[in-house]
Motif scaffolding. Sequence first.
Motif, PDB file in Angstrom:
ATOM      1  N   ILE A 100      -1.983 -62.524  45.461  1.00 12.60           N
ATOM      2  CA  ILE A 100      -3.007 -62.244  46.214  1.00 12.60           C
ATOM      3  C   ILE A 100      -3.053 -63.268  47.503  1.00 12.60           C
ATOM      4  O   ILE A 100      -3.032 -62.681  48.764  1.00 12.60           O
ATOM      5  CB  ILE A 100      -4.383 -62.192  45.736  1.00 12.60           C
ATOM      6  N   GLY A 101      -2.784 -64.484  47.595  1.00 10.64           N
ATOM      7  CA  GLY A 101      -2.789 -65.375  48.405  1.00 10.64           C
ATOM      8  C   GLY A 101      -1.418 -65.111  49.299  1.00 10.64           C
ATOM      9  O   GLY A 101      -1.502 -64.981  50.774  1.00 10.64           O
ATOM     10  N   VAL A 102      -0.368 -64.844  48.936  1.00 12.19           N
ATOM     11  CA  VAL A 102       0.970 -64.783  49.781  1.00 12.19           C
ATOM     12  C   VAL A 102       0.819 -63.188  50.379  1.00 12.19           C
ATOM     13  O   VAL A 102       1.208 -63.085  51.540  1.00 12.19           O
ATOM     14  CB  VAL A 102       2.130 -64.670  48.481  1.00 12.19           C
ATOM     15  N   ILE A 103       0.158 -62.257  49.804  1.00 14.19           N
ATOM     16  CA  ILE A 103       0.245 -60.794  50.368  1.00 14.19           C
ATOM     17  C   ILE A 103      -0.766 -60.903  51.436  1.00 14.19           C
ATOM     18  O   ILE A 103      -0.598 -60.569  52.710  1.00 14.19           O
ATOM     19  CB  ILE A 103      -0.075 -59.691  49.468  1.00 14.19           C
ATOM     20  N   ASN A 104      -1.861 -61.774  51.395  1.00 15.79           N
ATOM     21  CA  ASN A 104      -2.793 -61.911  52.293  1.00 15.79           C
ATOM     22  C   ASN A 104      -2.234 -62.782  53.567  1.00 15.79           C
ATOM     23  O   ASN A 104      -2.581 -62.306  54.722  1.00 15.79           O
ATOM     24  CB  ASN A 104      -4.186 -62.615  51.750  1.00 15.79           C
ATOM     25  N   PHE A 105      -1.299 -63.606  53.151  1.00 21.06           N
ATOM     26  CA  PHE A 105      -0.786 -64.208  54.394  1.00 21.06           C
ATOM     27  C   PHE A 105       0.144 -63.274  55.225  1.00 21.06           C
ATOM     28  O   PHE A 105       0.016 -63.286  56.378  1.00 21.06           O
ATOM     29  CB  PHE A 105       0.073 -65.417  53.926  1.00 21.06           C
ATOM     30  N   PHE A 106       0.982 -62.516  54.462  1.00 19.95           N
ATOM     31  CA  PHE A 106       1.892 -61.531  55.201  1.00 19.95           C
ATOM     32  C   PHE A 106       0.995 -60.761  55.807  1.00 19.95           C
ATOM     33  O   PHE A 106       1.386 -60.206  57.038  1.00 19.95           O
ATOM     34  CB  PHE A 106       2.872 -60.859  54.078  1.00 19.95           C
ATOM     35  N   ASN A 107      -0.111 -60.118  55.416  1.00 17.72           N
ATOM     36  CA  ASN A 107      -0.965 -59.097  55.898  1.00 17.72           C
ATOM     37  C   ASN A 107      -1.553 -59.652  57.181  1.00 17.72           C
ATOM     38  O   ASN A 107      -1.457 -58.997  58.160  1.00 17.72           O
ATOM     39  CB  ASN A 107      -2.352 -58.908  55.205  1.00 17.72           C
ATOM     40  N   ARG A 108      -2.069 -61.083  57.297  1.00 14.08           N
ATOM     41  CA  ARG A 108      -2.762 -61.529  58.457  1.00 14.08           C
ATOM     42  C   ARG A 108      -1.705 -61.706  59.449  1.00 14.08           C
ATOM     43  O   ARG A 108      -1.775 -61.535  60.498  1.00 14.08           O
ATOM     44  CB  ARG A 108      -3.378 -62.839  58.010  1.00 14.08           C
ATOM     45  N   MET A 109      -0.503 -62.075  59.218  1.00 12.79           N
ATOM     46  CA  MET A 109       0.676 -62.515  60.165  1.00 12.79           C
ATOM     47  C   MET A 109       0.960 -61.233  60.825  1.00 12.79           C
ATOM     48  O   MET A 109       1.146 -61.071  61.819  1.00 12.79           O
ATOM     49  CB  MET A 109       1.907 -62.993  59.415  1.00 12.79           C
ATOM     50  N   ASN A 110       1.146 -60.178  59.953  1.00  7.23           N
ATOM     51  CA  ASN A 110       1.645 -58.777  60.580  1.00  7.23           C
ATOM     52  C   ASN A 110       0.455 -58.125  61.311  1.00  7.23           C
ATOM     53  O   ASN A 110       0.933 -57.595  62.413  1.00  7.23           O
ATOM     54  CB  ASN A 110       2.028 -57.776  59.354  1.00  7.23           C
ATOM     55  N   VAL A 111      -0.811 -58.330  61.017  1.00 12.47           N
ATOM     56  CA  VAL A 111      -1.730 -57.680  61.633  1.00 12.47           C
ATOM     57  C   VAL A 111      -2.049 -58.624  63.038  1.00 12.47           C
ATOM     58  O   VAL A 111      -2.035 -57.966  64.184  1.00 12.47           O
ATOM     59  CB  VAL A 111      -3.183 -57.511  61.064  1.00 12.47           C
ATOM     60  N   MET A 112      -2.075 -59.767  62.858  1.00 13.50           N
ATOM     61  CA  MET A 112      -2.269 -60.516  64.317  1.00 13.50           C
ATOM     62  C   MET A 112      -1.152 -60.305  65.066  1.00 13.50           C
ATOM     63  O   MET A 112      -1.266 -60.487  66.377  1.00 13.50           O
ATOM     64  CB  MET A 112      -2.443 -62.042  63.998  1.00 13.50           C
ATOM     65  N   THR A 113       0.109 -60.172  64.649  1.00 17.67           N
ATOM     66  CA  THR A 113       1.153 -60.090  65.709  1.00 17.67           C
ATOM     67  C   THR A 113       1.678 -58.262  65.890  1.00 17.67           C
ATOM     68  O   THR A 113       2.714 -58.227  66.652  1.00 17.67           O
ATOM     69  CB  THR A 113       2.518 -60.755  65.278  1.00 17.67           C
ATOM     70  N   ARG A 114       0.673 -57.559  65.162  1.00 16.57           N
ATOM     71  CA  ARG A 114       0.932 -56.092  65.419  1.00 16.57           C
ATOM     72  C   ARG A 114       2.179 -55.467  64.983  1.00 16.57           C
ATOM     73  O   ARG A 114       2.799 -55.049  65.766  1.00 16.57           O
ATOM     74  CB  ARG A 114       0.499 -55.840  66.839  1.00 16.57           C
ATOM     75  N   GLN A 115       2.823 -55.987  63.996  1.00 15.98           N
ATOM     76  CA  GLN A 115       4.053 -55.387  63.538  1.00 15.98           C
ATOM     77  C   GLN A 115       3.812 -54.004  63.085  1.00 15.98           C
ATOM     78  O   GLN A 115       2.960 -53.574  62.355  1.00 15.98           O
ATOM     79  CB  GLN A 115       4.374 -56.138  62.033  1.00 15.98           C
ATOM     80  N   PRO A 116       4.712 -53.019  63.611  1.00 17.48           N
ATOM     81  CA  PRO A 116       4.628 -51.697  63.316  1.00 17.48           C
ATOM     82  C   PRO A 116       5.219 -51.281  61.893  1.00 17.48           C
ATOM     83  O   PRO A 116       5.866 -52.256  61.370  1.00 17.48           O
ATOM     84  CB  PRO A 116       5.619 -50.994  64.535  1.00 17.48           C
ATOM     85  N   ALA A 117       4.668 -50.173  61.643  1.00 14.96           N
ATOM     86  CA  ALA A 117       4.993 -49.680  60.217  1.00 14.96           C
ATOM     87  C   ALA A 117       5.890 -48.420  60.335  1.00 14.96           C
ATOM     88  O   ALA A 117       5.903 -47.851  61.319  1.00 14.96           O
ATOM     89  CB  ALA A 117       3.743 -49.412  59.520  1.00 14.96           C
ATOM     90  N   GLY A 118       6.701 -48.255  59.282  1.00 14.34           N
ATOM     91  CA  GLY A 118       7.522 -47.022  59.221  1.00 14.34           C
ATOM     92  C   GLY A 118       8.762 -47.496  59.236  1.00 14.34           C
ATOM     93  O   GLY A 118       9.748 -46.258  58.790  1.00 14.34           O
ATOM     94  N   ASP A 119       9.394 -48.396  59.532  1.00 10.63           N
ATOM     95  CA  ASP A 119      10.848 -48.474  59.589  1.00 10.63           C
ATOM     96  C   ASP A 119      11.219 -49.161  58.263  1.00 10.63           C
ATOM     97  O   ASP A 119      12.688 -49.404  58.140  1.00 10.63           O
ATOM     98  CB  ASP A 119      11.386 -49.298  60.826  1.00 10.63           C
ATOM     99  N   TYR A 120      10.518 -49.527  57.388  1.00 12.51           N
ATOM    100  CA  TYR A 120      10.958 -50.208  56.308  1.00 12.51           C
ATOM    101  C   TYR A 120      11.861 -49.558  55.376  1.00 12.51           C
ATOM    102  O   TYR A 120      11.506 -48.220  55.056  1.00 12.51           O
ATOM    103  CB  TYR A 120       9.965 -50.933  55.153  1.00 12.51           C
ATOM    104  N   GLN A 121      13.129 -49.797  54.934  1.00  9.38           N
ATOM    105  CA  GLN A 121      13.842 -49.195  53.882  1.00  9.38           C
ATOM    106  C   GLN A 121      13.713 -49.893  52.544  1.00  9.38           C
ATOM    107  O   GLN A 121      13.717 -51.315  52.588  1.00  9.38           O
ATOM    108  CB  GLN A 121      15.061 -49.177  54.484  1.00  9.38           C
ATOM    109  N   VAL A 122      13.681 -49.451  51.313  1.00  7.00           N
ATOM    110  CA  VAL A 122      13.866 -49.954  50.063  1.00  7.00           C
ATOM    111  C   VAL A 122      14.890 -50.927  49.898  1.00  7.00           C
ATOM    112  O   VAL A 122      15.962 -50.601  50.276  1.00  7.00           O
ATOM    113  CB  VAL A 122      13.790 -48.913  48.934  1.00  7.00           C
ATOM    114  N   GLY A 123      14.590 -52.228  49.568  1.00  6.40           N
ATOM    115  CA  GLY A 123      15.526 -53.192  49.322  1.00  6.40           C
ATOM    116  C   GLY A 123      16.033 -54.148  50.737  1.00  6.40           C
ATOM    117  O   GLY A 123      16.713 -54.994  50.394  1.00  6.40           O
ATOM    118  N   MET A 124      15.266 -53.943  51.652  1.00  6.37           N
ATOM    119  CA  MET A 124      15.827 -54.716  52.786  1.00  6.37           C
ATOM    120  C   MET A 124      15.530 -56.090  52.710  1.00  6.37           C
ATOM    121  O   MET A 124      16.279 -56.853  53.156  1.00  6.37           O
ATOM    122  CB  MET A 124      14.723 -54.499  54.100  1.00  6.37           C
TER     123      MET A 124
END
Length: 156
Positions: free
Chosen positions: A130-154
């Motif tokens: 929960i702590g790690v995913i919240n870190f990644f969520n906050r980093m991505n939201v604050m830096t406005r990382q776009p969604a949609g390009d992820y490919q499984v296993g990247m």
Amino acid sequence: MEARLSPHGTPLLGKVLPHLIAANKAVAESGVPAATQELVKIRASQINGCGACLDMHTKEAAAAGETQHRLLMVAAWREAKAFTEPERAALELTEAGTRLADGSGVPDDVWQNAAKHYDEEQLLALVMLIGVINFFNRMNVMTRQPAGDYQVGMLH
């Protein structure tokens, strides 16, 4: 949507990311079912509005065999019959741990319910997850990382 900055490939992220990946790997080997781990990541990402993490974790979960129905029902898990009691306890702990700023912390009944389904090592793994995913969520939201390009296993 344009990212405010791209943390990927920067020296700082290059120093931090291996530690986060190692933490994720340790959690993955904790005995908490992989499906539960993905559900936790998805629910925290929904709460935090992190499209990049939702893109990644819904695709990873689907590739691992998660059903579309369960993926669609994560946001309404309390009303959905699709989840086991241990999964429900993990999702409830995820919500409480993600919404700490709401002021209630993690209520004792939420913790005790999770403790009925997971041993101490698994509970600690859930807390770390929960702590790690919240870190990644906050980093991505604050830096406005776009969604949609992820490919499984990247990132494996």
